[in-house]
Design a protein around this motif. Structure first.
Motif, PDB file in Angstrom:
ATOM      1  N   LEU A  11       1.522 -17.823   0.354  1.00 28.75           N
ATOM      2  CA  LEU A  11       1.090 -19.198   0.583  1.00 28.75           C
ATOM      3  C   LEU A  11       1.496 -19.705   1.965  1.00 28.75           C
ATOM      4  O   LEU A  11       0.731 -20.411   2.625  1.00 28.75           O
ATOM      5  N   LEU A  12       2.695 -19.348   2.424  1.00 33.53           N
ATOM      6  CA  LEU A  12       3.141 -19.804   3.735  1.00 33.53           C
ATOM      7  C   LEU A  12       2.248 -19.253   4.845  1.00 33.53           C
ATOM      8  O   LEU A  12       1.914 -19.964   5.801  1.00 33.53           O
ATOM      9  N   SER A  13       1.841 -18.006   4.728  1.00 31.32           N
ATOM     10  CA  SER A  13       0.963 -17.421   5.747  1.00 31.32           C
ATOM     11  C   SER A  13      -0.414 -18.070   5.713  1.00 31.32           C
ATOM     12  O   SER A  13      -1.007 -18.340   6.770  1.00 31.32           O
ATOM     13  N   LEU A  14      -0.929 -18.335   4.518  1.00 27.48           N
ATOM     14  CA  LEU A  14      -2.232 -18.992   4.409  1.00 27.48           C
ATOM     15  C   LEU A  14      -2.182 -20.399   4.997  1.00 27.48           C
ATOM     16  O   LEU A  14      -3.104 -20.828   5.714  1.00 27.48           O
ATOM     17  N   MET A  15      -1.101 -21.121   4.718  1.00 24.90           N
ATOM     18  CA  MET A  15      -0.944 -22.473   5.270  1.00 24.90           C
ATOM     19  C   MET A  15      -1.016 -22.470   6.790  1.00 24.90           C
ATOM     20  O   MET A  15      -1.574 -23.379   7.406  1.00 24.90           O
ATOM     21  N   ALA A  16      -0.441 -21.432   7.403  1.00 21.44           N
ATOM     22  CA  ALA A  16      -0.346 -21.389   8.866  1.00 21.44           C
ATOM     23  C   ALA A  16      -1.529 -20.711   9.540  1.00 21.44           C
ATOM     24  O   ALA A  16      -1.613 -20.685  10.771  1.00 21.44           O
ATOM     25  N   SER A  17      -2.446 -20.177   8.745  1.00 23.41           N
ATOM     26  CA  SER A  17      -3.546 -19.383   9.316  1.00 23.41           C
ATOM     27  C   SER A  17      -4.683 -20.214   9.904  1.00 23.41           C
ATOM     28  O   SER A  17      -5.373 -19.784  10.822  1.00 23.41           O
ATOM     29  N   GLY A  18      -4.912 -21.391   9.342  1.00 19.68           N
ATOM     30  CA  GLY A  18      -6.078 -22.176   9.722  1.00 19.68           C
ATOM     31  C   GLY A  18      -7.329 -21.780   8.953  1.00 19.68           C
ATOM     32  O   GLY A  18      -8.430 -22.238   9.262  1.00 19.68           O
ATOM     33  N   PHE A  19      -7.165 -20.952   7.929  1.00 22.20           N
ATOM     34  CA  PHE A  19      -8.297 -20.477   7.136  1.00 22.20           C
ATOM     35  C   PHE A  19      -8.467 -21.331   5.876  1.00 22.20           C
ATOM     36  O   PHE A  19      -7.681 -22.239   5.606  1.00 22.20           O
ATOM     37  N   ASN A  20      -9.494 -21.000   5.103  1.00 23.04           N
ATOM     38  CA  ASN A  20      -9.823 -21.756   3.899  1.00 23.04           C
ATOM     39  C   ASN A  20      -8.686 -21.673   2.872  1.00 23.04           C
ATOM     40  O   ASN A  20      -8.382 -20.610   2.341  1.00 23.04           O
ATOM     41  N   GLY A  21      -8.066 -22.805   2.591  1.00 17.83           N
ATOM     42  CA  GLY A  21      -6.981 -22.862   1.618  1.00 17.83           C
ATOM     43  C   GLY A  21      -7.428 -23.312   0.250  1.00 17.83           C
ATOM     44  O   GLY A  21      -6.605 -23.457  -0.664  1.00 17.83           O
ATOM     45  N   GLN A  22      -8.747 -23.550   0.080  1.00 13.44           N
ATOM     46  CA  GLN A  22      -9.282 -23.956  -1.218  1.00 13.44           C
ATOM     47  C   GLN A  22      -9.913 -22.791  -1.961  1.00 13.44           C
ATOM     48  O   GLN A  22     -10.028 -22.815  -3.182  1.00 13.44           O
ATOM     49  N   SER A  23     -10.321 -21.779  -1.211  1.00 15.91           N
ATOM     50  CA  SER A  23     -10.878 -20.578  -1.823  1.00 15.91           C
ATOM     51  C   SER A  23     -10.282 -19.372  -1.110  1.00 15.91           C
ATOM     52  O   SER A  23     -10.554 -19.137   0.069  1.00 15.91           O
ATOM     53  N   PHE A  24      -9.441 -18.652  -1.828  1.00 12.90           N
ATOM     54  CA  PHE A  24      -8.803 -17.478  -1.229  1.00 12.90           C
ATOM     55  C   PHE A  24      -8.502 -16.459  -2.314  1.00 12.90           C
ATOM     56  O   PHE A  24      -8.420 -16.790  -3.499  1.00 12.90           O
ATOM     57  N   ALA A  25      -8.334 -15.209  -1.882  1.00 15.51           N
ATOM     58  CA  ALA A  25      -8.030 -14.127  -2.820  1.00 15.51           C
ATOM     59  C   ALA A  25      -6.886 -13.294  -2.257  1.00 15.51           C
ATOM     60  O   ALA A  25      -6.910 -12.910  -1.083  1.00 15.51           O
ATOM     61  N   PHE A  26      -5.894 -13.041  -3.108  1.00 12.78           N
ATOM     62  CA  PHE A  26      -4.830 -12.122  -2.730  1.00 12.78           C
ATOM     63  C   PHE A  26      -5.108 -10.810  -3.450  1.00 12.78           C
ATOM     64  O   PHE A  26      -5.121 -10.763  -4.680  1.00 12.78           O
ATOM     65  N   VAL A  27      -5.321  -9.748  -2.684  1.00  8.53           N
ATOM     66  CA  VAL A  27      -5.736  -8.477  -3.284  1.00  8.53           C
ATOM     67  C   VAL A  27      -4.629  -7.421  -3.243  1.00  8.53           C
ATOM     68  O   VAL A  27      -4.861  -6.272  -3.638  1.00  8.53           O
TER      69      VAL A  27
END
Length: 234
Positions: free
Chosen positions: A124-140
């Motif tokens: 979650l911390l990396s996603l928060m800092a990425s600037g990418f879509n935080g409403q639709s994401f997949a961790f694979v």
């Protein structure tokens, strides 16, 4: 009703006061039973959380890839006797890209209270800092090790990032990070964006988003560093 506490740990050597609420220390100090991924790491974490803890008075159950279903079922026996239990992963949050989900499932089936405590999640911390879509994401999780299969997996994730407008998050074993990065830069489109997040919450933290083309001009050194990769459309 006894509680099963899911206790986040640090992602590396750092000041606990920066990443873990003081409330957690109170919970940890009161527990006498722990389900852990590694006893030595758990003992070190508990002693750092509260140096006054009597480690030798605690009971540890080891949960890893070698744990059998029969052993797993027995780990919650103290809860049937009215005792709380804590679950500790090697780093970060239990049951998220780490063992623990099966224990939680058993606790849920027996109507025990499951309490997730606040702490660092590298995903979650990396996603928060990425600037990418935080409403639709997949961790694979981990991608295949074999080069051909890994290339196919990367192309599939890139396609989903574009077709579903979805951030695609994955990880690699630290000593294979550079091979993963080289493969991403070889397989993915130049305009596709890639966020690399390494050593999250540590003094050496590195989080940067570039296009694949931009990354090719200067590669970060990622060997032996815990790392998250996120792909997203241009």
């Amino acid at each position: 009703m006894p509680n099963l506490y899911l206790i986040p740990t640090s992602l590396g050597e750092c000041d606990f006061s920066r990443i873990l609420p003081a409330y957690n220390t109170g919970i940890v100090t009161a527990l006498r039973y722990f389900i852990v991924e590694d006893v030595r790491t758990a003992r070190r974490f508990l002693k750092k959380s509260n140096p006054a803890i009597d480690i030798d008075s605690l009971t540890f159950y080891v949960l890893n890839q070698h744990t059998s279903p029969e052993e797993l079922s027995g780990f919650l026996k103290p809860m049937f006797d009215g005792n709380d239990i804590g679950v500790l992963s090697e780093a970060g949050c239990p049951a998220i890209a780490d063992p623990g989900a099966d224990v939680v499932a058993i606790a849920q089936r027996h109507n025990f209270t499951v309490v997730p405590l606040v702490g660092p999640s590298s995903i979650l911390l990396s996603l928060m800092a990425s600037g990418f879509n935080g409403q639709s994401f997949a961790f694979v999780g981990y991608l295949p090790i074999q080069p051909d299969e890994r290339s196919k997996a990367l192309k599939k994730l890139e396609s989903r990032a574009y077709s579903e407008n979805q951030s695609q998050i994955f990880i690699e074993t630290p000593y294979r990070n550079m091979k993963m990065l080289e493969e991403i830069l070889r397989v993915c489109q130049p305009a596709t964006r890639l966020c690399i997040a390494a050593d999250i919450t540590l003094e050496t933290e590195f989080i940067k988003t570039n296009t694949v083309k931009e990354w090719k001009t200067k590669l970060p050194e990622l060997s032996k560093r815990p790392c998250i990769f996120i792909l997203y459309k241009s």
